[in-house]
Every structure is written in C-alpha cells, then in structure tokens.
Design a protein around this motif. Structure first.
Motif, PDB file in Angstrom:
ATOM      1  N   TRP A  35      -1.724   2.276   1.201  1.00 45.76           N
ATOM      2  CA  TRP A  35      -0.889   1.526   0.522  1.00 45.76           C
ATOM      3  C   TRP A  35      -1.882   0.288   0.417  1.00 45.76           C
ATOM      4  CZ3 TRP A  35       3.384   2.432  -2.367  1.00 45.76           C
ATOM      5  CH2 TRP A  35       4.064   3.555  -1.657  1.00 45.76           C
ATOM      6  N   TYR A  36      -1.761  -0.478  -0.695  1.00 42.99           N
ATOM      7  CA  TYR A  36      -2.315  -1.806  -0.765  1.00 42.99           C
ATOM      8  C   TYR A  36      -1.160  -2.708  -1.483  1.00 42.99           C
ATOM      9  CZ  TYR A  36      -6.875   0.750  -0.314  1.00 42.99           C
ATOM     10  OH  TYR A  36      -7.990   1.343   0.407  1.00 42.99           O
ATOM     11  N   ARG A  37      -1.574  -3.911  -1.341  1.00 41.54           N
ATOM     12  CA  ARG A  37      -0.641  -4.956  -1.856  1.00 41.54           C
ATOM     13  C   ARG A  37      -1.398  -5.931  -2.519  1.00 41.54           C
ATOM     14  NH1 ARG A  37       2.249  -7.453   3.440  1.00 41.54           N
ATOM     15  NH2 ARG A  37       0.908  -9.079   4.026  1.00 41.54           N
ATOM     16  N   GLN A  38      -0.559  -6.687  -3.403  1.00 41.67           N
ATOM     17  CA  GLN A  38      -1.354  -7.928  -4.226  1.00 41.67           C
ATOM     18  C   GLN A  38      -0.048  -8.856  -4.313  1.00 41.67           C
ATOM     19  OE1 GLN A  38      -3.666  -7.075  -7.611  1.00 41.67           O
ATOM     20  NE2 GLN A  38      -4.685  -9.121  -7.575  1.00 41.67           N
ATOM     21  N   ALA A  39      -0.295  -9.911  -3.614  1.00 40.00           N
ATOM     22  CA  ALA A  39       0.749 -11.123  -3.746  1.00 40.00           C
ATOM     23  C   ALA A  39       0.125 -12.011  -5.070  1.00 40.00           C
ATOM     24  CB  ALA A  39       0.688 -11.989  -2.631  1.00 40.00           C
ATOM     25  N   PRO A  40       1.089 -12.826  -5.563  1.00 41.78           N
ATOM     26  CA  PRO A  40       0.441 -13.608  -6.634  1.00 41.78           C
ATOM     27  C   PRO A  40      -0.557 -14.805  -6.245  1.00 41.78           C
ATOM     28  CG  PRO A  40       3.009 -13.646  -6.498  1.00 41.78           C
ATOM     29  CD  PRO A  40       2.396 -13.004  -5.396  1.00 41.78           C
ATOM     30  N   LYS A  42      -3.535 -13.751  -5.379  1.00 40.33           N
ATOM     31  CA  LYS A  42      -4.392 -13.406  -4.188  1.00 40.33           C
ATOM     32  C   LYS A  42      -5.017 -12.086  -4.521  1.00 40.33           C
ATOM     33  CE  LYS A  42      -1.837 -15.556  -0.318  1.00 40.33           C
ATOM     34  NZ  LYS A  42      -1.166 -15.367   0.855  1.00 40.33           N
ATOM     35  N   GLU A  43      -6.075 -11.749  -3.789  1.00 40.86           N
ATOM     36  CA  GLU A  43      -6.585 -10.456  -4.176  1.00 40.86           C
ATOM     37  C   GLU A  43      -5.848  -9.376  -3.514  1.00 40.86           C
ATOM     38  OE1 GLU A  43     -11.133 -11.970  -4.163  1.00 40.86           O
ATOM     39  OE2 GLU A  43     -10.783 -10.718  -2.571  1.00 40.86           O
ATOM     40  N   ARG A  44      -6.155  -8.285  -4.088  1.00 39.80           N
ATOM     41  CA  ARG A  44      -5.441  -6.754  -3.468  1.00 39.80           C
ATOM     42  C   ARG A  44      -6.206  -6.595  -2.044  1.00 39.80           C
ATOM     43  NH1 ARG A  44      -4.897  -1.553  -7.237  1.00 39.80           N
ATOM     44  NH2 ARG A  44      -4.263  -3.344  -8.400  1.00 39.80           N
ATOM     45  N   GLU A  45      -5.099  -6.292  -1.145  1.00 39.14           N
ATOM     46  CA  GLU A  45      -5.533  -5.943   0.456  1.00 39.14           C
ATOM     47  C   GLU A  45      -4.928  -4.600   0.746  1.00 39.14           C
ATOM     48  OE1 GLU A  45      -4.052  -9.132   2.632  1.00 39.14           O
ATOM     49  OE2 GLU A  45      -2.116  -8.877   2.180  1.00 39.14           O
ATOM     50  N   LEU A  46      -5.690  -4.261   1.899  1.00 36.77           N
ATOM     51  CA  LEU A  46      -5.222  -3.036   2.699  1.00 36.77           C
ATOM     52  C   LEU A  46      -4.188  -3.297   3.291  1.00 36.77           C
ATOM     53  CD1 LEU A  46      -5.798  -0.044   2.926  1.00 36.77           C
ATOM     54  CD2 LEU A  46      -7.188  -0.651   4.930  1.00 36.77           C
ATOM     55  N   VAL A  47      -2.925  -2.285   3.285  1.00 40.37           N
ATOM     56  CA  VAL A  47      -2.149  -2.492   4.156  1.00 40.37           C
ATOM     57  C   VAL A  47      -2.010  -1.278   5.254  1.00 40.37           C
ATOM     58  CG1 VAL A  47       0.450  -2.162   4.352  1.00 40.37           C
ATOM     59  CG2 VAL A  47      -0.512  -3.535   2.490  1.00 40.37           C
ATOM     60  N   ALA A  48      -2.213  -0.119   4.784  1.00 46.67           N
ATOM     61  CA  ALA A  48      -2.339   0.998   5.828  1.00 46.67           C
ATOM     62  C   ALA A  48      -2.889   2.056   4.844  1.00 46.67           C
ATOM     63  CB  ALA A  48      -0.889   1.415   6.064  1.00 46.67           C
ATOM     64  N   VAL A  49      -3.473   3.044   5.884  1.00 45.36           N
ATOM     65  CA  VAL A  49      -4.205   4.432   5.250  1.00 45.36           C
ATOM     66  C   VAL A  49      -3.933   5.507   6.230  1.00 45.36           C
ATOM     67  CG1 VAL A  49      -6.071   3.178   3.961  1.00 45.36           C
ATOM     68  CG2 VAL A  49      -6.383   3.796   6.300  1.00 45.36           C
ATOM     69  N   ILE A  50      -3.591   6.705   5.738  1.00 49.32           N
ATOM     70  CA  ILE A  50      -3.531   7.745   6.559  1.00 49.32           C
ATOM     71  C   ILE A  50      -4.409   8.951   6.124  1.00 49.32           C
ATOM     72  CG2 ILE A  50      -1.693   8.464   5.012  1.00 49.32           C
ATOM     73  CD1 ILE A  50      -0.126   9.634   7.788  1.00 49.32           C
ATOM     74  N   THR A  51      -5.107   9.690   6.874  1.00 50.38           N
ATOM     75  CA  THR A  51      -5.950  11.048   6.674  1.00 50.38           C
ATOM     76  C   THR A  51      -5.285  12.011   6.447  1.00 50.38           C
ATOM     77  OG1 THR A  51      -5.963  11.631   9.088  1.00 50.38           O
ATOM     78  CG2 THR A  51      -7.575   9.889   8.257  1.00 50.38           C
ATOM     79  N   SER A  52      -5.735  13.083   5.744  1.00 44.81           N
ATOM     80  CA  SER A  52      -5.143  14.206   5.516  1.00 44.81           C
ATOM     81  C   SER A  52      -4.324  15.015   6.769  1.00 44.81           C
ATOM     82  CB  SER A  52      -6.069  15.156   5.149  1.00 44.81           C
ATOM     83  OG  SER A  52      -7.066  15.458   5.760  1.00 44.81           O
ATOM     84  N   CYS A  94       0.003   2.549  -4.318  1.00 37.89           N
ATOM     85  CA  CYS A  94      -0.482   3.595  -3.515  1.00 37.89           C
ATOM     86  C   CYS A  94      -1.600   3.893  -4.096  1.00 37.89           C
ATOM     87  CB  CYS A  94       0.485   4.610  -3.433  1.00 37.89           C
ATOM     88  SG  CYS A  94       1.218   5.558  -5.246  1.00 37.89           S
ATOM     89  N   ASN A  95      -2.365   4.619  -3.120  1.00 41.39           N
ATOM     90  CA  ASN A  95      -3.793   5.117  -3.712  1.00 41.39           C
ATOM     91  C   ASN A  95      -3.947   6.350  -2.920  1.00 41.39           C
ATOM     92  OD1 ASN A  95      -6.805   5.258  -2.205  1.00 41.39           O
ATOM     93  ND2 ASN A  95      -6.969   4.393  -4.384  1.00 41.39           N
ATOM     94  N   PRO A 108     -10.700   8.603  -6.737  1.00 40.68           N
ATOM     95  CA  PRO A 108      -9.541   7.857  -6.313  1.00 40.68           C
ATOM     96  C   PRO A 108      -8.620   7.398  -7.555  1.00 40.68           C
ATOM     97  CG  PRO A 108     -11.288   6.267  -6.946  1.00 40.68           C
ATOM     98  CD  PRO A 108     -11.704   7.596  -7.231  1.00 40.68           C
ATOM     99  N   TYR A 109      -7.391   7.507  -7.034  1.00 41.00           N
ATOM    100  CA  TYR A 109      -6.213   7.265  -8.279  1.00 41.00           C
ATOM    101  C   TYR A 109      -5.454   6.182  -7.549  1.00 41.00           C
ATOM    102  CZ  TYR A 109      -8.075  11.453 -10.402  1.00 41.00           C
ATOM    103  OH  TYR A 109      -8.989  12.165 -11.067  1.00 41.00           O
ATOM    104  N   TRP A 110      -4.845   5.713  -8.547  1.00 37.59           N
ATOM    105  CA  TRP A 110      -3.808   4.567  -8.256  1.00 37.59           C
ATOM    106  C   TRP A 110      -2.297   4.563  -8.808  1.00 37.59           C
ATOM    107  CZ3 TRP A 110      -4.860   0.808  -4.762  1.00 37.59           C
ATOM    108  CH2 TRP A 110      -6.377   0.513  -4.284  1.00 37.59           C
ATOM    109  N   GLY A 111      -1.239   4.360  -7.976  1.00 40.88           N
ATOM    110  CA  GLY A 111       0.079   4.218  -8.700  1.00 40.88           C
ATOM    111  C   GLY A 111       0.125   3.033  -9.377  1.00 40.88           C
ATOM    112  N   GLN A 112       1.138   2.688 -10.008  1.00 40.55           N
ATOM    113  CA  GLN A 112       1.340   1.769 -11.038  1.00 40.55           C
ATOM    114  C   GLN A 112       1.951   0.458 -10.341  1.00 40.55           C
ATOM    115  OE1 GLN A 112       3.623   3.881 -10.282  1.00 40.55           O
ATOM    116  NE2 GLN A 112       5.771   3.024 -10.495  1.00 40.55           N
ATOM    117  N   GLY A 113       2.265   0.776  -8.855  1.00 40.27           N
ATOM    118  CA  GLY A 113       2.817  -0.590  -8.189  1.00 40.27           C
ATOM    119  C   GLY A 113       4.459  -0.776  -8.394  1.00 40.27           C
TER     120      GLY A 113
END
Length: 120
Positions: A35-40, A42-52, A94-95, A108-113
C-alpha cells in the motif's frame, strides 16, 4: 491484470477503516504486495508491504496503528487502519508484483486508488 481498491471513506480522528485490493486477470502468481499513499501536493509514499509468505514491513509513521495482510487464495490485499489521524488523509494505492500467466515476465501493477479522509 487489474487491481481494484476499495474501502476508503470519511472517518473521524481515532477511527478505523479497512482497505481491500483485489487482483484479477491473467495472473500466474503474485510476489510482494503493498500500500502506498499520496496526500495533496505531496509525493507518493510507501505505507506497508507484505511478501508472498506474509512478512510485513511498515513505514514508521503507521507502525502500531496499521496492519497489512493478504489472502493468497483470493489474490486480495488488506490494510486495517486504526487510530487514524488527520495526517493520514490521502489517496491510498495498492501495488502488486505479478507474473502473468503464460509468461516469465514480472511487472508492477497499480490499483486506481481509494480516498481516505480523516476529519471531524
């Protein structure tokens, strides 16, 4: 391959939300998801990742408040967000790192937010 994020909305400070991200299409397997996030303004930043295998890593600003998880059988990623703060307001993306069916190519694939607004 498509990633569909959902679960955003308006919540009061201290409240909770659960985001979901469902991957679909010609998927052979998925490696890491995040999961990443982007505030108004501001640049997109990593929130959390999880391995398989289910090992998570978190940005310092969400440790102890957010929990990332995944259901590999459903190709779905989750983010449980507790103790939300106004500064968590952002569009959450999401990524996923996906190997497409019938190929050896990973991409890499991205969700629409999905918009999360924390406000009283």
């Amino acid at each position: 391959v498509q990633l569909q994020a959902s679960g955003g909305g308006l919540v009061q400070p201290g409240g909770s939300l659960r985001l979901s991200c469902a991957a679909s299409g010609s998927i052979f397997r998925i490696d890491s998801m995040g999961w990443y996030r982007q505030a108004p303004e501001k640049e997109r930043e990593l929130v959390a990742v999880i391995t398989s295998g289910g090992s998570p890593n978190y940005a310092d600003f969400v440790k102890g408040r957010f929990t990332i998880s995944r259901d590999n059988a459903k190709n779905t990623l989750y983010l449980q967000m507790n103790s939300l703060k106004p500064e968590d307001t952002a569009v959450y993306y999401c990524n996923a790192l996906v190997q497409r069916s019938g190929t050896r190519v990973w991409g890499p694939y991205w969700g629409q937010g999905t918009l999360v607004t924390v406000s009283s």
